[in-house]
Design an enzyme around this catalytic site. Structure first.
Site, PDB file in Angstrom:
ATOM      1  N   GLU A  51      10.756  98.075 -76.037  1.00  0.00           N
ATOM      2  CA  GLU A  51      10.046  99.253 -76.547  1.00  0.00           C
ATOM      3  C   GLU A  51       9.164  99.807 -75.435  1.00  0.00           C
ATOM      4  O   GLU A  51       8.559  99.033 -74.681  1.00  0.00           O
ATOM      5  CB  GLU A  51       9.180  98.866 -77.758  1.00  0.00           C
ATOM      6  CG  GLU A  51      10.015  98.389 -78.931  1.00  0.00           C
ATOM      7  CD  GLU A  51       9.186  98.033 -80.173  1.00  0.00           C
ATOM      8  OE1 GLU A  51       7.947  98.170 -80.126  1.00  0.00           O
ATOM      9  OE2 GLU A  51       9.793  97.623 -81.174  1.00  0.00           O
ATOM     10  N   HIS A  69       8.691 102.120 -84.061  1.00  0.00           N
ATOM     11  CA  HIS A  69       7.834 101.006 -84.506  1.00  0.00           C
ATOM     12  C   HIS A  69       6.632 101.518 -85.319  1.00  0.00           C
ATOM     13  O   HIS A  69       5.480 101.212 -85.002  1.00  0.00           O
ATOM     14  CB  HIS A  69       7.347 100.197 -83.292  1.00  0.00           C
ATOM     15  CG  HIS A  69       6.947  98.788 -83.666  1.00  0.00           C
ATOM     16  ND1 HIS A  69       7.122  97.719 -82.838  1.00  0.00           N
ATOM     17  CD2 HIS A  69       6.379  98.289 -84.796  1.00  0.00           C
ATOM     18  CE1 HIS A  69       6.679  96.613 -83.427  1.00  0.00           C
ATOM     19  NE2 HIS A  69       6.222  96.942 -84.621  1.00  0.00           N
TER      20      HIS A  69
HETATM   21  P1  NAI Z   1       5.516  86.663 -93.256  1.00  0.00           P
HETATM   22  O1  NAI Z   1       5.179  85.575 -92.302  1.00  0.00           O
HETATM   23  O2  NAI Z   1       4.662  86.903 -94.429  1.00  0.00           O
HETATM   24  O3  NAI Z   1       7.019  86.438 -93.784  1.00  0.00           O
HETATM   25  C1  NAI Z   1       8.085  86.054 -92.960  1.00  0.00           C
HETATM   26  C2  NAI Z   1       9.038  85.218 -93.801  1.00  0.00           C
HETATM   27  O4  NAI Z   1      10.200  84.946 -93.027  1.00  0.00           O
HETATM   28  C3  NAI Z   1       8.467  83.870 -94.218  1.00  0.00           C
HETATM   29  O5  NAI Z   1       8.594  83.708 -95.610  1.00  0.00           O
HETATM   30  C4  NAI Z   1       9.307  82.867 -93.445  1.00  0.00           C
HETATM   31  O6  NAI Z   1       9.477  81.644 -94.124  1.00  0.00           O
HETATM   32  C5  NAI Z   1      10.612  83.619 -93.322  1.00  0.00           C
HETATM   33  N1  NAI Z   1      11.477  83.140 -92.236  1.00  0.00           N
HETATM   34  C6  NAI Z   1      11.143  82.650 -91.025  1.00  0.00           C
HETATM   35  N2  NAI Z   1      12.238  82.336 -90.319  1.00  0.00           N
HETATM   36  C7  NAI Z   1      13.305  82.624 -91.115  1.00  0.00           C
HETATM   37  C8  NAI Z   1      14.694  82.516 -90.938  1.00  0.00           C
HETATM   38  N3  NAI Z   1      15.235  82.045 -89.796  1.00  0.00           N
HETATM   39  N4  NAI Z   1      15.486  82.906 -91.964  1.00  0.00           N
HETATM   40  C9  NAI Z   1      14.961  83.363 -93.133  1.00  0.00           C
HETATM   41  N5  NAI Z   1      13.638  83.482 -93.338  1.00  0.00           N
HETATM   42  C10 NAI Z   1      12.820  83.123 -92.339  1.00  0.00           C
HETATM   43  O7  NAI Z   1       5.638  87.969 -92.360  1.00  0.00           O
HETATM   44  P2  NAI Z   1       5.493  89.486 -92.835  1.00  0.00           P
HETATM   45  O8  NAI Z   1       4.084  89.890 -92.815  1.00  0.00           O
HETATM   46  O9  NAI Z   1       6.285  89.671 -94.074  1.00  0.00           O
HETATM   47  O10 NAI Z   1       6.211  90.221 -91.601  1.00  0.00           O
HETATM   48  C11 NAI Z   1       7.606  90.137 -91.404  1.00  0.00           C
HETATM   49  C12 NAI Z   1       7.996  90.791 -90.092  1.00  0.00           C
HETATM   50  O11 NAI Z   1       7.620  92.178 -90.096  1.00  0.00           O
HETATM   51  C13 NAI Z   1       7.322  90.187 -88.863  1.00  0.00           C
HETATM   52  O12 NAI Z   1       8.290  90.065 -87.851  1.00  0.00           O
HETATM   53  C14 NAI Z   1       6.324  91.229 -88.443  1.00  0.00           C
HETATM   54  O13 NAI Z   1       6.093  91.200 -87.045  1.00  0.00           O
HETATM   55  C15 NAI Z   1       7.041  92.504 -88.842  1.00  0.00           C
HETATM   56  N6  NAI Z   1       6.168  93.676 -89.013  1.00  0.00           N
HETATM   57  C16 NAI Z   1       6.636  94.883 -88.572  1.00  0.00           C
HETATM   58  C17 NAI Z   1       5.862  96.023 -88.708  1.00  0.00           C
HETATM   59  C18 NAI Z   1       6.383  97.327 -88.247  1.00  0.00           C
HETATM   60  O14 NAI Z   1       5.592  98.209 -87.931  1.00  0.00           O
HETATM   61  N7  NAI Z   1       7.669  97.537 -88.234  1.00  0.00           N
HETATM   62  C19 NAI Z   1       4.523  95.960 -89.272  1.00  0.00           C
HETATM   63  C20 NAI Z   1       4.160  94.656 -89.802  1.00  0.00           C
HETATM   64  C21 NAI Z   1       4.955  93.561 -89.635  1.00  0.00           C
END
Ligand code: NAI
Length: 411
Positions: free
Chosen positions: A271, A294
């Site tokens: 990015e 993003h």
């Molecule tokens: P979170 O930590 O609450 O949830 C992530 C989930 O993924 C957890 O339940 C975890 O157990 C699961 N997980 C981990 N490895 C896995 C795998 N190999 N297979 C299946 N499940 C798996 O995180 P949250 O807050 O829900 O964020 C998720 C993603 O969104 C992160 O990568 C974060 O960086 C991204 N994000 C992107 C934004 C954007 O602007 N596009 C803004 C905020 C977050």
């Protein structure tokens, strides 16, 4: 504000908020009785930053202010740092901890913003809006129902059922989508969603696959070439998680040969670091591909929520000592200290410190009502609720205990 007192009165605790942090943060401090709040629109650098931190107890930054060991050294009075964003690597976290300074952030304040965008993108993909919009801009009237579908009755597969994935699940069901999800840890299922035991099973059963995993060794390259072949022919992919989770070259190929019906991508392996850098991706120019820079979590509401949340964490730490949301500090969940006095002691994590504190209080006949201890690496943090203590009398000997980093009394 309650008439509880801190070692330093609230109006003498100087709060500096940099980088245009939302006004809601300032309001949260003022509402809590912190009247010395300065809010600046930009980041500070060099000597300006060193001079500013020397006069500040609580600093709030976003991603552009670098709190290096040198800056922390200059911030002798600094006792808490708030990153009004997700990331915290602009702060020398371990150095801050060694100085007894917890660092807070807001990892989930933009959850809803991401979830809403994902639902919007699902509608756009199923209606082939990206292609139709581009043609309409070019003066071409492509009025057709062919290849356009409702969400209702289709299956959404959510990979990663965490904060964002579970919110998407709730919103999706309101649209009449069937929701299946796959997570590597057991999760409390919301609504009528169904967990599936493997990613491959999820891919085979979903009309839309939405990725919501963090970036880890297990998720880097999760959606590689072979995985696209496990998806239903013509299914859609949404990635608003992390760029490294998807092999974008393989995705571009599968989109071009029609194996994948469309994709919406908000995050990329590479990015641009600033708006002056060009954005280049193999996904550019492919019809029915929606690219966004993003912005999944970037809304004014999320900024406001971040302002409120991080300011709330900083106030809670200052007022009660709670550190549960910190990223670099021993974590203690503490209720407000109504009717009791509270002694907070941060120290090097080594033998003898706790017994020295307890001896000191016992010598002064101070009755201990509760004691909470947590350690993290080199740092220990103990909070003692006591009947009554003379703050001015107890602080000098507390601070003189070998290994002390910082001591405060709330009364
Ligand atoms: P979170 O930590 O609450 O949830 C992530 C989930 O993924 C957890 O339940 C975890 O157990 C699961 N997980 C981990 N490895 C896995 C795998 N190999 N297979 C299946 N499940 C798996 O995180 P949250 O807050 O829900 O964020 C998720 C993603 O969104 C992160 O990568 C974060 O960086 C991204 N994000 C992107 C934004 C954007 O602007 N596009 C803004 C905020 C977050």
């Amino acid at each position: 504000m309650p008439d509880q007192r801190l070692t330093r009165p609230r109006d003498q605790i100087r709060v500096l908020l940099l980088e245009g942090i939302h006004e809601r943060a300032e309001r949260a401090f003022r509402d809590a009785g912190y009247s010395s709040v300065t809010r600046l629109p930009d980041a500070l650098r060099g000597q300006d930053l060193l001079d500013a931190v020397a006069e500040t107890e609580i600093i709030g930054i976003r991603s552009r202010t670098q709190l290096t060991p040198e800056v922390l050294e200059a911030g002798e009075r600094l006792f808490a740092i708030g990153c009004f964003c997700i990331g915290t690597n602009q702060v020398a976290l371990e150095e801050a901890a060694r100085r007894g300074v917890p660092v807070f952030h807001a990892p989930h304040s933009n959850t809803r913003s991401v979830a809403e965008l994902v639902i919007g993108l699902s509608v756009m993909l199923m209606r082939d809006v990206a292609r139709k919009s581009r043609l309409a801009h070019d003066g071409i009237w492509r009025k057709s129902a062919v290849g356009s579908h409702e969400l209702r009755g289709k299956t959404l597969g959510i990979v990663g059922y965490g904060h964002i994935g579970s919110q998407v699940s709730i919103l999706a069901e309101a649209f009449g989508l069937n929701v299946i999800y796959h997570d590597i840890v057991p999760k409390l299922t919301l609504g009528n969603a169904h967990p599936v035991p493997s990613l491959d099973e999820l891919l085979a059963g979903s009309d839309i696959v939405s990725l919501h995993v963090p970036e880890t060794d297990s998720t880097r390259g999760l959606m590689a070439a072979a995985r696209f072949d496990r998806m239903k022919p013509g299914a859609y992919l949404i990635n608003a998680s992390r760029g490294s989770v998807v092999d974008v070259d393989a995705l571009a190929e599968r989109l071009k040969d029609g194996r994948i019906g469309g994709a919406a991508v908000d995050v990329f392996p590479k990015e641009p670091k600033s708006k002056d850098e060009p954005f280049v991706s193999p996904l550019q120019g492919i019809p029915n591909v929606i690219l966004t820079p993003h912005v999944g979590g970037s809304t004014e509401e999320a900024q406001e929520a971040i302002g409120k949340d991080v300011a709330g964490q900083l106030v809670a730490y200052s007022d009660s000592g709670a550190t549960t949301a910190s990223v670099n500090f021993p974590q203690l969940a503490l209720a407000p200290h109504d009717d009791v006095h509270r002694v907070l002691h941060t120290h090097r994590n080594r033998p003898g410190v706790l017994s020295a504190i307890n001896d000191l209080l016992a010598d002064r006949n101070v009755n201990i009502l509760g004691q909470h201890l947590q350690t993290r690496g080199e740092v220990g943090y103990v909070v003692l609720d006591v009947d009554e203590v003379d703050a001015e009398e107890i602080l000098p000997p507390l601070r003189a205990i070998d290994g002390t980093i910082r001591a405060r009394v709330l009364y």
